[in-house]
Write a protein that holds these residues in place. Sequence first.
Motif, mmCIF file in Angstrom:
data_model
loop_
_atom_site.group_PDB
_atom_site.id
_atom_site.type_symbol
_atom_site.label_atom_id
_atom_site.label_comp_id
_atom_site.label_asym_id
_atom_site.label_seq_id
_atom_site.Cartn_x
_atom_site.Cartn_y
_atom_site.Cartn_z
ATOM 1 N N ARG A 16 -19.366 -24.005 -104.487
ATOM 2 C CA ARG A 16 -19.694 -22.757 -105.191
ATOM 3 C C ARG A 16 -20.636 -21.891 -104.366
ATOM 4 N N GLU A 17 -21.640 -22.521 -103.788
ATOM 5 C CA GLU A 17 -22.594 -21.779 -102.957
ATOM 6 C C GLU A 17 -21.901 -21.224 -101.719
ATOM 7 N N VAL A 18 -21.040 -22.017 -101.106
ATOM 8 C CA VAL A 18 -20.282 -21.576 -99.941
ATOM 9 C C VAL A 18 -19.386 -20.404 -100.310
ATOM 10 N N ALA A 19 -18.710 -20.486 -101.445
ATOM 11 C CA ALA A 19 -17.827 -19.401 -101.887
ATOM 12 C C ALA A 19 -18.629 -18.120 -102.132
ATOM 13 N N ARG A 20 -19.780 -18.244 -102.766
ATOM 14 C CA ARG A 20 -20.620 -17.074 -103.038
ATOM 15 C C ARG A 20 -21.085 -16.427 -101.741
ATOM 16 N N LEU A 21 -21.605 -17.233 -100.827
ATOM 17 C CA LEU A 21 -22.083 -16.700 -99.546
ATOM 18 C C LEU A 21 -20.952 -16.049 -98.763
ATOM 19 N N ASN A 22 -19.780 -16.667 -98.780
ATOM 20 C CA ASN A 22 -18.633 -16.101 -98.088
ATOM 21 C C ASN A 22 -18.227 -14.767 -98.714
ATOM 22 N N PHE A 23 -18.174 -14.702 -100.024
ATOM 23 C CA PHE A 23 -17.818 -13.474 -100.730
ATOM 24 C C PHE A 23 -18.799 -12.352 -100.395
ATOM 25 N N GLU A 24 -20.071 -12.700 -100.259
ATOM 26 C CA GLU A 24 -21.108 -11.717 -99.950
ATOM 27 C C GLU A 24 -21.185 -11.380 -98.458
ATOM 28 N N GLY A 25 -20.339 -12.006 -97.640
ATOM 29 C CA GLY A 25 -20.338 -11.749 -96.197
ATOM 30 C C GLY A 25 -21.518 -12.358 -95.470
ATOM 31 N N LYS A 26 -22.087 -13.423 -96.034
ATOM 32 C CA LYS A 26 -23.281 -14.045 -95.459
ATOM 33 C C LYS A 26 -22.999 -15.406 -94.829
ATOM 34 N N ASN A 57 -30.173 -30.779 -69.087
ATOM 35 C CA ASN A 57 -30.882 -29.613 -68.556
ATOM 36 C C ASN A 57 -30.760 -28.401 -69.471
ATOM 37 N N GLY A 58 -30.075 -28.560 -70.596
ATOM 38 C CA GLY A 58 -29.969 -27.493 -71.583
ATOM 39 C C GLY A 58 -28.767 -26.582 -71.427
ATOM 40 N N SER A 59 -27.997 -26.738 -70.356
ATOM 41 C CA SER A 59 -26.830 -25.867 -70.174
ATOM 42 C C SER A 59 -25.595 -26.500 -70.822
ATOM 43 N N PRO A 60 -24.763 -25.678 -71.472
ATOM 44 C CA PRO A 60 -23.567 -26.216 -72.117
ATOM 45 C C PRO A 60 -22.524 -26.636 -71.091
ATOM 46 N N LYS A 61 -21.838 -27.736 -71.366
ATOM 47 C CA LYS A 61 -20.769 -28.202 -70.481
ATOM 48 C C LYS A 61 -19.454 -28.385 -71.223
ATOM 49 N N GLY A 62 -19.497 -28.193 -72.557
ATOM 50 C CA GLY A 62 -18.293 -28.407 -73.350
ATOM 51 C C GLY A 62 -18.053 -29.885 -73.581
ATOM 52 N N ASN A 63 -17.154 -30.191 -74.464
ATOM 53 C CA ASN A 63 -16.774 -31.578 -74.739
ATOM 54 C C ASN A 63 -15.408 -31.837 -74.132
ATOM 55 N N SER A 64 -15.121 -33.092 -73.816
ATOM 56 C CA SER A 64 -13.822 -33.409 -73.206
ATOM 57 C C SER A 64 -12.681 -32.981 -74.122
ATOM 58 N N GLU A 65 -12.843 -33.177 -75.412
ATOM 59 C CA GLU A 65 -11.907 -32.670 -76.414
ATOM 60 C C GLU A 65 -12.707 -31.768 -77.347
ATOM 61 N N PRO A 66 -12.254 -30.554 -77.590
ATOM 62 C CA PRO A 66 -13.010 -29.649 -78.454
ATOM 63 C C PRO A 66 -13.283 -30.279 -79.825
ATOM 64 N N ALA A 67 -14.558 -30.501 -80.127
ATOM 65 C CA ALA A 67 -14.926 -31.149 -81.381
ATOM 66 C C ALA A 67 -16.079 -30.449 -82.087
ATOM 67 N N GLY A 68 -16.750 -29.540 -81.404
ATOM 68 C CA GLY A 68 -17.918 -28.890 -81.982
ATOM 69 C C GLY A 68 -17.555 -27.835 -82.999
ATOM 70 N N ARG A 69 -18.439 -27.657 -83.978
ATOM 71 C CA ARG A 69 -18.252 -26.622 -84.979
ATOM 72 C C ARG A 69 -19.602 -26.332 -85.621
ATOM 73 N N ALA A 70 -19.703 -25.169 -86.198
ATOM 74 C CA ALA A 70 -20.934 -24.781 -86.877
ATOM 75 C C ALA A 70 -20.596 -23.877 -88.055
ATOM 76 N N LEU A 71 -21.382 -23.995 -89.096
ATOM 77 C CA LEU A 71 -21.275 -23.162 -90.277
ATOM 78 C C LEU A 71 -22.691 -22.683 -90.571
ATOM 79 N N ILE A 72 -22.906 -21.369 -90.530
ATOM 80 C CA ILE A 72 -24.247 -20.824 -90.697
ATOM 81 C C ILE A 72 -24.250 -19.816 -91.839
ATOM 82 N N ALA A 73 -25.240 -19.979 -92.711
ATOM 83 C CA ALA A 73 -25.385 -19.109 -93.879
ATOM 84 C C ALA A 73 -26.667 -18.294 -93.747
ATOM 85 N N LYS A 74 -26.569 -17.030 -94.153
ATOM 86 C CA LYS A 74 -27.732 -16.151 -94.185
ATOM 87 C C LYS A 74 -28.188 -16.042 -95.637
ATOM 88 N N TYR A 75 -29.384 -16.589 -95.922
ATOM 89 C CA TYR A 75 -29.917 -16.575 -97.285
ATOM 90 C C TYR A 75 -30.832 -15.389 -97.540
#
Length: 82
Positions: A16-26, A57-75
């Motif tokens: 429900r919270e995800v749906a609300r945030l998505n509807f609000e463009g957040k 060293n902090g630099s991205p190198k990617g993963n051997s198989e793409p597995a990363g993902r992120a979901l970010i909400a603006k409250y």
Amino acid sequence: MAKFALNTRCSNRSSREVARLNFEGKLQAVAEEKGELKQTLDFGNWQAVVSYGVARNGSPKGNSEPAGRALIAKYGENEFSG
């Protein structure tokens, strides 16, 4: 398809919270693609930079198989959760 199922399973409890945030463009999400080491999500005054397979060293190198993902909400103007 398995990656999508994992995302869905992770978000079922707060759908429900995800749906609300998505509807609000957040709500924004990214998924790692082969050869793409970083992606940027634009939240107006703020940008979230998502890096994949970060080395010691902090630099991205990617993963051997793409597995990363992120979901970010603006409250609020300066309040985010990922």
